[in-house]
Design a protein around this motif. Structure first.
Motif, mmCIF file in Angstrom:
data_model
loop_
_atom_site.group_PDB
_atom_site.id
_atom_site.type_symbol
_atom_site.label_atom_id
_atom_site.label_comp_id
_atom_site.label_asym_id
_atom_site.label_seq_id
_atom_site.Cartn_x
_atom_site.Cartn_y
_atom_site.Cartn_z
ATOM 1 N N GLY A 1 3.800 -14.465 0.405
ATOM 2 C CA GLY A 1 4.233 -13.155 -0.042
ATOM 3 C C GLY A 1 4.584 -13.123 -1.523
ATOM 4 N N GLY A 2 5.147 -12.014 -1.958
ATOM 5 C CA GLY A 2 5.514 -11.855 -3.352
ATOM 6 C C GLY A 2 4.442 -11.129 -4.143
ATOM 7 N N PRO A 3 4.787 -10.640 -5.343
ATOM 8 C CA PRO A 3 3.841 -9.846 -6.140
ATOM 9 C C PRO A 3 2.551 -10.580 -6.494
ATOM 10 C CG PRO A 3 6.085 -9.652 -6.994
ATOM 11 C CD PRO A 3 6.116 -10.717 -5.964
ATOM 12 N N GLU A 4 2.664 -11.855 -6.865
ATOM 13 C CA GLU A 4 1.475 -12.600 -7.291
ATOM 14 C C GLU A 4 0.495 -12.774 -6.131
ATOM 15 O OE1 GLU A 4 0.261 -16.811 -9.520
ATOM 16 O OE2 GLU A 4 2.368 -16.362 -9.074
ATOM 17 N N ALA A 5 1.018 -13.120 -4.972
ATOM 18 C CA ALA A 5 0.155 -13.282 -3.798
ATOM 19 C C ALA A 5 -0.468 -11.950 -3.402
ATOM 20 C CB ALA A 5 0.958 -13.863 -2.641
ATOM 21 N N THR A 6 0.307 -10.883 -3.459
ATOM 22 C CA THR A 6 -0.204 -9.572 -3.089
ATOM 23 C C THR A 6 -1.328 -9.132 -4.027
ATOM 24 O OG1 THR A 6 1.942 -8.924 -2.171
ATOM 25 C CG2 THR A 6 0.407 -7.147 -2.751
ATOM 26 N N LYS A 7 -1.153 -9.338 -5.319
ATOM 27 C CA LYS A 7 -2.206 -8.982 -6.286
ATOM 28 C C LYS A 7 -3.478 -9.774 -6.020
ATOM 29 C CE LYS A 7 0.867 -7.681 -10.099
ATOM 30 N NZ LYS A 7 1.355 -8.066 -11.461
ATOM 31 N N ALA A 8 -3.331 -11.068 -5.714
ATOM 32 C CA ALA A 8 -4.503 -11.901 -5.434
ATOM 33 C C ALA A 8 -5.256 -11.385 -4.215
ATOM 34 C CB ALA A 8 -4.073 -13.347 -5.222
ATOM 35 N N LEU A 9 -4.523 -10.979 -3.191
ATOM 36 C CA LEU A 9 -5.150 -10.456 -1.974
ATOM 37 C C LEU A 9 -5.856 -9.129 -2.255
ATOM 38 C CD1 LEU A 9 -2.238 -11.305 0.485
ATOM 39 C CD2 LEU A 9 -4.558 -12.242 0.626
ATOM 40 N N GLU A 10 -5.226 -8.267 -3.040
ATOM 41 C CA GLU A 10 -5.829 -6.972 -3.340
ATOM 42 C C GLU A 10 -7.106 -7.133 -4.163
ATOM 43 O OE1 GLU A 10 -1.751 -4.232 -3.355
ATOM 44 O OE2 GLU A 10 -2.514 -5.099 -5.247
ATOM 45 N N ARG A 11 -7.092 -8.068 -5.110
ATOM 46 C CA ARG A 11 -8.302 -8.324 -5.910
ATOM 47 C C ARG A 11 -9.427 -8.847 -5.033
ATOM 48 N NH1 ARG A 11 -4.681 -10.630 -9.669
ATOM 49 N NH2 ARG A 11 -5.298 -12.707 -8.969
ATOM 50 N N ALA A 12 -9.084 -9.761 -4.151
ATOM 51 C CA ALA A 12 -10.107 -10.371 -3.293
ATOM 52 C C ALA A 12 -10.706 -9.367 -2.322
ATOM 53 C CB ALA A 12 -9.501 -11.553 -2.533
ATOM 54 N N LEU A 13 -9.897 -8.420 -1.873
ATOM 55 C CA LEU A 13 -10.375 -7.452 -0.887
ATOM 56 C C LEU A 13 -11.552 -6.644 -1.421
ATOM 57 C CD1 LEU A 13 -9.922 -6.229 1.910
ATOM 58 C CD2 LEU A 13 -8.336 -4.604 0.862
ATOM 59 N N GLY A 14 -11.518 -6.319 -2.721
ATOM 60 C CA GLY A 14 -12.591 -5.522 -3.289
ATOM 61 C C GLY A 14 -13.911 -6.250 -3.414
ATOM 62 N N GLY A 15 -13.868 -7.586 -3.496
ATOM 63 C CA GLY A 15 -15.106 -8.329 -3.699
ATOM 64 C C GLY A 15 -15.579 -9.128 -2.504
ATOM 65 N N ALA B 1 -8.889 -10.801 7.615
ATOM 66 C CA ALA B 1 -7.795 -11.733 7.316
ATOM 67 C C ALA B 1 -6.999 -11.254 6.104
ATOM 68 C CB ALA B 1 -8.349 -13.127 7.066
ATOM 69 N N ILE B 2 -7.694 -10.734 5.090
ATOM 70 C CA ILE B 2 -7.012 -10.235 3.892
ATOM 71 C C ILE B 2 -6.142 -9.027 4.240
ATOM 72 C CG2 ILE B 2 -7.343 -9.171 1.632
ATOM 73 C CD1 ILE B 2 -9.900 -10.860 1.335
ATOM 74 N N LYS B 3 -6.670 -8.106 5.028
ATOM 75 C CA LYS B 3 -5.890 -6.930 5.421
ATOM 76 C C LYS B 3 -4.633 -7.343 6.195
ATOM 77 C CE LYS B 3 -9.781 -3.662 5.626
ATOM 78 N NZ LYS B 3 -10.618 -2.823 6.535
ATOM 79 N N ALA B 4 -4.792 -8.286 7.122
ATOM 80 C CA ALA B 4 -3.632 -8.770 7.871
ATOM 81 C C ALA B 4 -2.635 -9.463 6.952
ATOM 82 C CB ALA B 4 -4.082 -9.721 8.982
ATOM 83 N N ALA B 5 -3.152 -10.203 5.975
ATOM 84 C CA ALA B 5 -2.281 -10.910 5.037
ATOM 85 C C ALA B 5 -1.517 -9.942 4.151
ATOM 86 C CB ALA B 5 -3.107 -11.865 4.187
ATOM 87 N N LEU B 6 -2.175 -8.864 3.731
ATOM 88 C CA LEU B 6 -1.489 -7.861 2.919
ATOM 89 C C LEU B 6 -0.355 -7.216 3.702
ATOM 90 C CD1 LEU B 6 -4.510 -6.202 1.094
ATOM 91 C CD2 LEU B 6 -2.529 -7.277 -0.013
ATOM 92 N N ALA B 7 -0.590 -6.972 4.980
ATOM 93 C CA ALA B 7 0.469 -6.406 5.821
ATOM 94 C C ALA B 7 1.620 -7.404 5.955
ATOM 95 C CB ALA B 7 -0.090 -6.051 7.198
ATOM 96 N N ALA B 8 1.274 -8.683 6.121
ATOM 97 C CA ALA B 8 2.306 -9.710 6.243
ATOM 98 C C ALA B 8 3.061 -9.884 4.940
ATOM 99 C CB ALA B 8 1.678 -11.035 6.665
ATOM 100 N N ALA B 9 2.335 -9.854 3.817
ATOM 101 C CA ALA B 9 2.975 -10.032 2.514
ATOM 102 C C ALA B 9 3.942 -8.899 2.228
ATOM 103 C CB ALA B 9 1.922 -10.112 1.415
ATOM 104 N N GLY B 10 3.597 -7.714 2.683
ATOM 105 C CA GLY B 10 4.474 -6.582 2.466
ATOM 106 C C GLY B 10 5.769 -6.687 3.238
ATOM 107 N N ALA B 11 5.732 -7.460 4.329
ATOM 108 C CA ALA B 11 6.919 -7.615 5.169
ATOM 109 C C ALA B 11 7.664 -8.908 4.898
ATOM 110 C CB ALA B 11 6.513 -7.552 6.644
#
Length: 389
Positions: free
Chosen positions: A335-349, A358-368
């Motif tokens: 979690g945390g801002p850095e991990a969340t940004k990495a996941l969001e960048r990866a989702l687009g590509g 897995a990325i979508k689930a991880a973003l939900a987990a990172a948010g919590a």
């Protein structure tokens, strides 16, 4: 033969009859019906239980046991920024398959010198027969509730091998000791894979899961902790193993840095380096992918923010979808801002559907998740590492 065992590098020898293992066959059939097999076993149950299908006119089966170490001396510490994984004791030192085959070869030569018409068929682990069933019949030890052979002398820290022969040797009596009322192994199994005394659902056993090559479920990834290969929990908690650590077999002694390696360097390791470091270990038989995936899982369970850049590189660059999906999971755990940004960048590509999910689930987990509060991850994994030492 038994008197010569120590000179042959063998810790215990027993003799079993070559009769069919009829009771075992019924247990194996039930095991299969319940879906408890790993898939690594010999699929033909007749071959697993009838020595005569493997060897012409078998007269007896010689079982051997070789003791191996259970403790790392001056083990390196796993620390923030330098997290470490752990290999099970079965992967310490030289590949035990090779060591036992060499010891069985010595025994074959010894017998051949004394019996000109001697014939034999030796096997270790990957052979058709059940090593444990043969060892139990040969009086090496009893099958514990954790499904391991427990010997009175060496505990369960033993490797097993056997040799079907044409020698009409007198069989040994089975060991009469047992686990009694103790259920320490069943109670301690991280995934409840020990579904009953001497009953294992291999599909849930962490030792099996760490050797698979695909994407692991969220539940089991959390249970893996920092294990890179195998699991020793059910043996570590066994009272019969208390205080037992065997250092007299030189090939089986561990290299601490290989047995408890730093996790981040594993992520970048190529095939050449992997073979150089682990090619002689029993852990190498499935290749580097499972161990690298498990290293990614361990970093997520430690919840160490310093691992985010390395996990981000795996998520963005690794050609193997299993590792990208697992890296997403680990970033979500941290979690945390850095991990969340990495996941969001990866989702687009990302184009692989499994990785996208897995990325979508991880973003939900990172948010919590709050990276400042490690919850059950780092503390539990660290304690697991400490126990495994």
């Amino acid at each position: 033969m038994k008197a010569a065992a120590a000179d042959l590098g063998i810790d215990k020898i027993g003799v079993a009859s070559a009769d069919p293992f009829r009771e075992l066959k019924q247990r194996l059939l039930r095991h299969r019906e319940l879906g408890y097999e790993s898939g690594f076993e010999e699929p033909d149950l007749d071959k697993r239980t009838e020595p005569a299908l493997l060897f012409d006119d078998p007269q007896s089966i010689i079982a051997i046991a070789i003791a191996y170490p259970s403790k790392l001396q001056q083990a390196p510490k796993s620390e923030p920024g330098a997290r470490r994984g752990i290999l099970s004791r079965s992967a310490w030192g030289e590949d035990y398959h090779k060591v036992l085959r060499e010891r069985l070869g010595r025994l074959e030569d010894w017998l051949r010198e004394r019996v000109p018409d001697f014939r034999s068929e030796s096997m270790v682990d990957t052979g058709a027969l059940s090593d444990r069933a043969v060892a139990e019949r040969a009086g090496i030890g009893w099958i514990g509730k954790n499904c391991a052979i427990i010997t009175p002398e060496w505990g369960s820290w033993v490797y097993l091998g056997e040799m079907i022969t044409n020698l009409p040797l007198p069989p040994d009596s089975p060991v009469t000791e047992s686990c009694g009322e103790c259920t320490a192994c069943i109670d301690a199994c991280p995934t409840d894979a020990l579904v009953g005394p001497g009953q294992l659902n291999a599909q849930r056993c962490i030792s099996f899961v760490t050797q698979t090559k695909g994407i692991v479920s969220d539940e089991l990834m959390r249970k893996i902790g920092n294990r890179l290969y195998g699991c020793d929990t059910c043996q570590v908690v066994c009272p019969e193993n208390r205080g037992k650590n065997w250092t007299h077999q030189p090939e089986l002694q561990p290299d601490n840095e290989k047995a408890k390696p730093l996790l981040v360097p594993l992520l970048k390791m190529g095939n050449k380096k992997f073979k150089e470091l682990y090619g002689a270990s029993a852990s190498a038989w499935r290749g580097r992918k499972p161990i690298q995936r498990n290293a990614v899982i361990a970093l997520g369970n430690f919840k160490d923010p310093s691992a985010v850049p390395s996990l981000t590189a795996v998520l963005g660059d690794d050609p193997r979808y299993e590792l990208r999906a697992t890296a997403a999971w680990s970033l979500g755990r941290i979690g945390g801002p850095e991990a969340t940004k990495a996941l969001e960048r990866a989702l687009g590509g990302e184009s692989d559907e499994a990785v996208v999910e897995a990325i979508k689930a991880a973003l939900a987990a990172a948010g919590a998740t709050s990276a400042a509060v490690p919850a059950d991850g780092a503390g539990r994994a660290e304690r697991e590492a400490s126990r495994n030492e």
